[in-house]
Write an enzyme that holds these catalytic residues in place. Structure first.
Site, PDB file in Angstrom:
ATOM      1  N   GLY B 216      -6.515  26.187  -6.469  1.00  0.00           N
ATOM      2  CA  GLY B 216      -5.910  27.474  -6.800  1.00  0.00           C
ATOM      3  C   GLY B 216      -4.733  27.822  -5.917  1.00  0.00           C
ATOM      4  O   GLY B 216      -4.031  28.797  -6.174  1.00  0.00           O
ATOM      5  N   SER B 219      -5.066  28.751  -0.211  1.00  0.00           N
ATOM      6  CA  SER B 219      -5.424  28.395   1.162  1.00  0.00           C
ATOM      7  C   SER B 219      -4.677  29.261   2.175  1.00  0.00           C
ATOM      8  O   SER B 219      -3.516  29.607   1.999  1.00  0.00           O
ATOM      9  CB  SER B 219      -5.092  26.936   1.399  1.00  0.00           C
ATOM     10  N   GLU B 285      -9.669  35.550  -8.320  1.00  0.00           N
ATOM     11  CA  GLU B 285      -8.739  35.508  -9.456  1.00  0.00           C
ATOM     12  C   GLU B 285      -8.055  34.150  -9.558  1.00  0.00           C
ATOM     13  O   GLU B 285      -7.721  33.690 -10.628  1.00  0.00           O
ATOM     14  CB  GLU B 285      -7.637  36.555  -9.267  1.00  0.00           C
ATOM     15  N   SER B 287      -8.617  31.346  -6.922  1.00  0.00           N
ATOM     16  CA  SER B 287      -9.184  30.192  -6.228  1.00  0.00           C
ATOM     17  C   SER B 287     -10.117  29.435  -7.164  1.00  0.00           C
ATOM     18  O   SER B 287     -10.692  29.998  -8.093  1.00  0.00           O
ATOM     19  CB  SER B 287      -9.923  30.633  -4.970  1.00  0.00           C
ATOM     20  N   ALA B 297     -16.657  28.038   0.901  1.00  0.00           N
ATOM     21  CA  ALA B 297     -16.288  29.420   0.618  1.00  0.00           C
ATOM     22  C   ALA B 297     -17.498  30.351   0.658  1.00  0.00           C
ATOM     23  O   ALA B 297     -18.641  29.911   0.644  1.00  0.00           O
ATOM     24  CB  ALA B 297     -15.636  29.502  -0.758  1.00  0.00           C
ATOM     25  N   GLY B 348     -10.375  18.354   1.383  1.00  0.00           N
ATOM     26  CA  GLY B 348      -9.473  17.418   0.710  1.00  0.00           C
ATOM     27  C   GLY B 348      -9.149  16.175   1.509  1.00  0.00           C
ATOM     28  O   GLY B 348      -8.222  15.450   1.174  1.00  0.00           O
ATOM     29  N   TYR B 557     -13.747  40.396   9.741  1.00  0.00           N
ATOM     30  CA  TYR B 557     -12.468  40.115   9.112  1.00  0.00           C
ATOM     31  C   TYR B 557     -11.407  40.980   9.778  1.00  0.00           C
ATOM     32  O   TYR B 557     -11.584  42.191   9.899  1.00  0.00           O
ATOM     33  CB  TYR B 557     -12.590  40.514   7.642  1.00  0.00           C
TER      34      TYR B 557
END
Lengths: 682, 637
Positions: B216, B219, B285, B287, B297, B348, B557
């Protein structure tokens, strides 16, 4: 003193120092009562959770750390937790302060009266006050004043009250509690009391450390304590004690506060109230127990002139910046933070190093009065055997020379440049009439019939040579305590000068070796930061080259023609200590029989030294100082030349490695070259 | 847990409809109702790529040409952005979100007072991508030839390549806005199914081509950045067209899904059958499922549904060594270290995730937002801790600090009636005057409850009772819901900030409970201090929220932003501050990342995070699976 006293210092070391203001000036002009009752609204820490001192106690008793220790002690001793909790509560009761504004106001009133009679001025750097005010609002603050007098902490609170700053809570020794009413009054003015020793008492430690931490973390009040642990009787800074510093740094290291501001405060007295008291204590007359009635006896102090006090609030030192790159704070990630743990070596080193830096910061901002230089010169003259003292003009000349030298070395010297030097000198001398007198244009120490005139409490005419010596030593040690105030300025160059003096060759490396040896030897005597040999050596080289005393190239160190005077002065300033240490070595080699304990060491060595002084083989009466003797022993213990053997008795006996002590003595005396290859190389 | 009404198909239908409206509430995008959810096969062979993808893309959000709907140098859809209209009022454009088309009266003042920003000072931005700035592709001709023969679509157009050269780190977006383009992929391939991926990986190995999987593109760890030192041809493997649900197994409540599907499509399609995964990361929306697996995640409703590692039952990944997958779909196994955990979080570096079997749940019958106001952050954290201790956390519970509360307030759209604003005034009066909350200290927790109606109400009461013990006051559904809307528009807001010299970003960590307050305080203070030290002329915004609770700790956060006027190299300053903030996080017992991953941004701390032996273990897996570093994005290790 009517006009505003503003001193500015041009400093060749480019140390920027603030100007002073006399805070007594305003007191002399306005009503003391109104001052004591005025509106007091200090700016407080932004994260402050306001609470009363009783709530504070509850927070301590309910803290995770204390509960953990209570459980632990309960398991170990089999006592119920309730009982231990009660014990903890009692400890806290004994310890805790009960800060009350009314008591503070009383002190403010009473102290103003006293200060106005006793002192000419109390000078404070107001910029430092402003910095402090800023710091108090941003982070928890720890005040670290130097400790030379009982006055220190009253004076600190007095100043903070005057400038409308948050009043500190002060760690005080339990001995004050002996003074019944005064003890309680001190408690109500913010003092909390800790036992002098509580080595293995886990519970006491937990209560104490948690009490301090909670006050600090909540921003309840600035925490004040003396890094040196006790009053310095010699006016030299003492090797810092780490216990409380460990405690106040802990919340930062564990992330419980963002930062802690450590504010070194340098308090310098032109004339110390306890002047001869200290000297006698050092000579073995025991310290009088603190008592209220004793305090009243001391009221004769009120009739004397103690000159001025300078209080310098140093730049706040951020614990965070001290730790930057030195401490890995994530080491606390893997064990719950409330479980007490012995600090890791990394932390211990860090705290120790920080303590030295802070004491050095205190030293650097100590104001030196001209008398400090005069005392140095007079002592050297006395040791050189000039019984007649010095011509006033000669003394003035030398003092001016020394003034310039010490300024080059970065001393914070308060020498009014707008007054002719001769006037400065005579003013200084007149303030210290008890130590020095002028007769027929010559200045000499009041060594003859010393005890008889000024000081009560000593036997009047000295009957035995020993007593006479003791009386002389009181004066010498009192003078030395003033000279000592300047030692931190001269110590590094003096070590270098002595090394140059002792070295047979001019090779830089060799001189460095000797420098390191001496530095290591005297690291209990003076504030020499562990591991900073090379830095200190370079600083000493820089200063002596700058003052034109030495020329240094890649390999060699050469003394210039005009450098001899400087080097001679510096060597002599260290000489009493060198000879004193040698004396202690000789004593240990010649006199020590089996089973000498640490307790008996001082009286025994004192006797030995007295003998040598009387026979004229030793010229420095100040070697009689128990402080020097203890420091020498500590150095020898540290170097492994003497060992403590855990014997049957409660006190360990001292076991002397005669060969090693002998060789240390010879090396000190310059008879042997520095033997051990030092670790650090240039 | 969510209620279960799977037996009755009509009630299920109702639930589905409700659920749809909720999602639409977030996203307000017309739902395609008739998209078939069927077991479909990859028909890569024989059909022309264009026709096939045309069919595939129906009802799906992400087209092959992302530029058709998305910004090239900012967040999200081209039609949705914040701007200041002619009257100087902030407005959110487009039709996709609840906030779309609304005036946000408080935003201008907030922006000006928080950052010292001014509408007079607008930062320049490169309006369109200048292909001239893009380096011509280094193509591996042999690879291209063989790829062409497989029929997998690919492109080496500048725009396609630039879109896949970055994530959404500040420095990446900042560079794009300045029109600066560094090393980018040399071509993009769009496999349509697992077998396509197998072929691509085989060819890449054969011709020594570097592959970088792209899902998506959301990142925030520099994971998609092409290593500048890479000399081989770099091929971006865009999974966006592998976006089908292959099957749904209602007996076991699982679904087999291709890895390229984005969150909103996955939820919408499952909802049509009455199910959901419940996995809703803030980036959902855009990812993709494969990205979630590759970064470990976390979704905001993890308290009910779990994080991605709890949701996956089976993973298929194509590596240079071949395909890795388990032989069965047993719910738990004791067969040595779980090989899924080599894949989860591999970022990845080992291969491409192609298909995943996920747990699904019937859609919840009832959903309710809520909020609680606390007098201060300390009380709020204490409440969250208690909620976690009693294990009664709602689907989502988040605690915003005071600055973020004010921020949320500034995002309040213009109210339509006098009555609402009167009510708002009354509420404010009650809280600040009557209850004595200091508006500069109070903070708010937002809540989302899910399940059957009765249980939700019961649950709600339980949580509010706990909150009351910590001085919390219920503050209504609206405040709660707005808190969640904020997470969808925050990234759009950053673009607005950048128009006015404000740069910023978020970062996250996880930390044990006893450290939560300390880490929040210290990291925020460190940011402020570093900004000052680095010469930032204006006070920064430094704010945080506790965004997830666990038994043993929480996820925190942070948002941090500052006005960079007067700085010659704002991005460098920004990076220094962010670096210092991460050091502070680690020093305070926080983790390197809770769900953003490591990428290249946080690589330097990996060794101290997992120990040297740990690094060796990861390295040896990499060495075995991908000895020639075909998956050469150089993340993680």
């Amino acid at each position: 003193m009517a006009s505003k006293v503003v001193y500015s210092h041009r400093d060749p070391m480019l140390k920027k120092r603030d100007d002073f203001e006399d805070m007594l000036e305003e007191r002399r002009a306005t009503s003391d009562l109104r001052y004591a009752l005025r509106c007091y609204t200090p700016a407080l820490y932004k994260g402050l959770t306001p609470c009363k001192s009783s709530e504070l106690k509850n927070m301590v008793l309910q803290s995770d750390q204390l509960l953990y220790v209570i459980n632990q002690v309960s398991k170990e001793t089999g006592t119920s937790t309730d009982e231990i909790e009660a014990e903890a509560s009692a400890i806290l009761e004994e310890m805790a302060h009960r800060l009350q504004l009314s008591t503070v106001r009383f002190f403010a009133f009473a102290l103003t009266k006293v200060f106005k009679t006793v002192f000419r001025s109390i000078c404070v750097n107001e910029e430092g006050i402003q910095r402090l005010q800023q710091a108090i609002q941003e982070h928890p603050v720890v005040l670290l004043p130097s400790h030379r007098s009982y006055m220190d902490f009253l004076l600190m609170s007095y100043i903070l009250y005057t400038y409308d700053l948050a009043l500190p809570v002060i760690a005080a020794g339990m001995d004050f509690m002996g003074m019944k009413i005064i003890g309680e009054m001190l408690r109500m003015s913010g003092a909390f009391f800790i036992r002098r020793s509580f080595g293995g008492d886990k519970l006491y430690w937990a209560v104490f450390s948690e009490y301090v931490k909670i006050m600090l973390k909540n921003g309840y009040a600035p925490v004040e304590f003396f890094l040196e642990g006790t009053r310095s009787r010699t006016a030299k800074s003492l090797t810092p004690k780490l216990g409380l510093l460990n405690i106040v740094l802990d919340p930062f290291l564990k992330g419980e506060v963002f930062d802690v501001s450590l504010v070194p405060v340098s308090i310098s007295y032109e004339r110390i109230l306890e002047e001869t008291l200290y000297a006698r204590e050092l000579l073995g007359v025991p310290k009088p127990k603190e008592s209220t009635s004793g305090l009243f006896k001391a009221r004769k102090i009120l009739s004397e002139d103690y000159g001025s006090i300078h209080v310098y609030f140093g730049q706040p030192v951020s614990a965070r910046s001290l730790a930057e790159g030195r401490v890995n704070r994530s080491q606390f990630n893997l064990i719950p933070r409330h479980i007490p743990r012995k600090p890791a070596e990394e932390i211990q080193d860090f705290v120790n190093d920080s303590a030295y830096r802070l004491v050095r910061a205190q030293e650097e901002n100590m104001v030196l009065k001209p008398w400090v230089l005069l005392a140095s010169l007079l002592l050297q003259n006395q040791a050189a055997g000039n019984k007649q003292g010095m011509q006033l003009e000669e003394l003035t000349d030398q003092a001016v020379w020394l003034r310039d030298l010490s300024r080059q070395f970065g001393a914070f010297l308060h020498w009014p440049d707008n007054i002719p030097p001769s006037k400065v000198v005579s003013c200084s001398l007149s303030l210290h009439q008890s130590l020095v007198r002028i007769s027929e244009g010559r200045v000499q120490l009041t060594l003859e019939q010393a005890g008889g005139r000024a000081e009560p409490g000593l036997p009047l005419p000295a009957v035995t040579p020993e007593e006479e010596l003791l009386n002389r030593a009181v004066i010498i040690l009192s003078c030395a305590s003033y000279r000592n105030q300047a030692l931190h300025v001269f110590i590094r160059p003096a070590l270098l000068a002595s090394a140059v003096h002792a070295a047979s060759v001019n090779r830089k490396q060799e001189i460095f070796n000797t420098f390191s040896f001496l530095r290591n030897m005297f690291s209990d005597e003076f504030i020499l930061r562990p591991g900073a040999e090379v830095q200190d050596f370079e600083e000493a080289c820089y200063l002596l080259v700058k003052s034109g005393a030495l020329q240094i190239n890649q390999q060699q160190v050469l003394v210039t023609d005009r450098g001899h005077r400087t080097l001679a002065f510096l060597t002599s300033i260290l000489d009493p200590f060198v000879q004193g240490y040698q004396m202690v070595c000789r004593f240990l080699c010649e006199e020590v029989a089996e089973g000498l304990t640490e307790k008996l060491f001082v009286p025994a060595v004192r006797k030995f030294i007295t003998k040598h002084l009387l026979s004229g083989r030793l010229k420095y009466a100040e070697v009689l100082s128990s402080d020097l003797q203890k420091n020498a022993l500590a150095a020898l213990l540290r170097l492994g030349a003497v060992q403590k053997v855990r014997g049957r008795g409660e006190q360990g006996a001292l076991k002397v490695n005669t060969v090693m002590v002998n060789s240390l003595e010879d090396t000190l005396g310059g008879k042997l070259p520095t033997q051990k290859p030092v670790v650090a190389r240039l | 847990m969510a209620s279960n009404s799977s037996g009755d198909s009509s009630s299920r239908h109702q639930t589905a409809r409700h659920r749809l409206s909720v999602i639409a509430g977030h996203l307000q995008r017309p739902a395609d109702s008739n998209a078939a959810v069927l077991a479909v096969e990859c028909k890569a062979q024989g059909t022309t790529p264009n026709v096939r993808t045309g069919v595939r893309s129906e009802g799906r959000t992400v087209p092959r040409r992302r530029q058709e709907i998305m910004k090239w140098n900012g967040w999200g859809y081209s039609d949705s952005r914040f701007l200041f209209n002619k009257k100087g009022q902030a407005e959110f454009t487009g039709k996709r979100y609840r906030l779309s088309g609304m005036i946000i009266p408080g935003l201008k003042d907030w922006l000006e007072s928080t950052f010292g920003a001014s509408l007079q000072h607008k930062a320049p931005v490169t309006p369109i991508l200048n292909s001239g700035a893009v380096q011509p592709p280094t193509l591996n001709e042999a690879f291209v030839e063989e790829l062409r023969s497989t029929g997998v679509p690919f492109s080496h157009e500048a725009e396609d390549r630039v879109f896949r050269s970055h994530g959404h780190c500040l420095h990446e977006i900042f560079a794009l806005r300045e029109g600066k383009i560094g090393r980018i992929p040399d071509m993009v391939v769009w496999p349509n199914c697992h077998n396509d991926v197998v072929k691509i990986v085989e060819l890449a190995c054969k011709h020594n081509v570097c592959l970088i999987p792209y899902g998506g593109g959301t990142s925030v760890s520099s994971a998609l950045e092409c290593p500048p030192e890479e000399s081989r041809s770099i091929v971006s493997l865009d999974t966006s067209q592998m976006n089908r649900i292959l099957w749904i197994d209602e007996k076991n409540l699982t679904a087999r899904v291709e890895s390229g599907i984005v969150g909103q499509d996955l939820e919408r399609l499952l909802n049509e059958s009455g199910y959901c995964t419940g996995h809703e990361p803030d980036s959902m929306e855009f990812s993709s499922l494969g990205g979630w697996v590759a970064t470990r995640a976390s979704g905001m409703k993890k308290n009910i549904y779990g994080n991605i590692e709890d949701l996956v039952v089976h993973i298929k990944m194509v590596t240079p060594r071949g395909v890795i997958e388990k032989s069965c779909q047993g719910p738990r196994m004791s067969t040595g270290p779980d090989i899924h955990h080599f894949i989860l979080g591999s970022e990845g570096t080992l291969g491409v995730v192609t298909e995943v079997t996920l747990k699904i749940r019937p859609m919840p019958e009832y959903q309710k937002y809520g909020s609680v106001v606390f007098p201060n952050f300390e009380q709020g954290v204490a409440c969250l801790r208690e909620v976690a201790r009693q294990r009664c956390a709602p689907a989502s519970i988040r605690l915003m600090d005071n600055e973020q509360f004010k921020f949320g307030h500034a995002l309040k759209p213009q109210v339509s009636s006098i009555f609402t604003s009167f009510l708002d005034g009354l509420k404010k009066f009650y809280i600040t005057k009557f209850k004595g909350f200091d508006p500069n200290h109070l903070c708010v927790a937002t809540l989302l409850f899910e399940g059957d109606r009765e249980k939700v109400l019961q649950h709600e009461k339980q949580v509010y009772d706990i909150a009351a013990k910590f001085g919390g006051l219920a503050a209504g559904e609206d405040n709660g819901q707005r808190g969640y809307i904020m997470t969808f528009v925050i990234a759009y807001l950053r673009d607005l900030g950048m128009d006015y010299y404000v740069i910023g970003e978020s970062f996250e960590t996880s930390v044990p409970w006893d450290r939560v307050l300390d880490i929040c305080r210290n990291v925020k203070a460190r940011i402020v201090r570093e900004c000052k030290d680095k010469g930032v002329q204006f006070p920064p915004l430094s704010t945080c929220r506790v965004t997830q609770t666990y038994d043993a700790g929480a996820c925190v956060y942070f948002y941090f932003a500052f006005n960079y006027r007067g700085l010659s190299d704002p991005v460098h300053v920004y990076e220094q501050v962010e670096h210092a903030a991460r050091e502070e996080v680690l020093a305070n017992g926080g983790s390197l990342s809770h769900h953003h991953g490591v990428g290249k941004l946080r690589k330097e701390w990996m060794r101290e995070t997992v120990s040297t032996v740990g690094m060796g273990m990861l390295q040896s897996v990499k060495d075995y699976v991908d000895p020639n570093n075909i998956f050469g994005n150089r993340n993680l290790l």
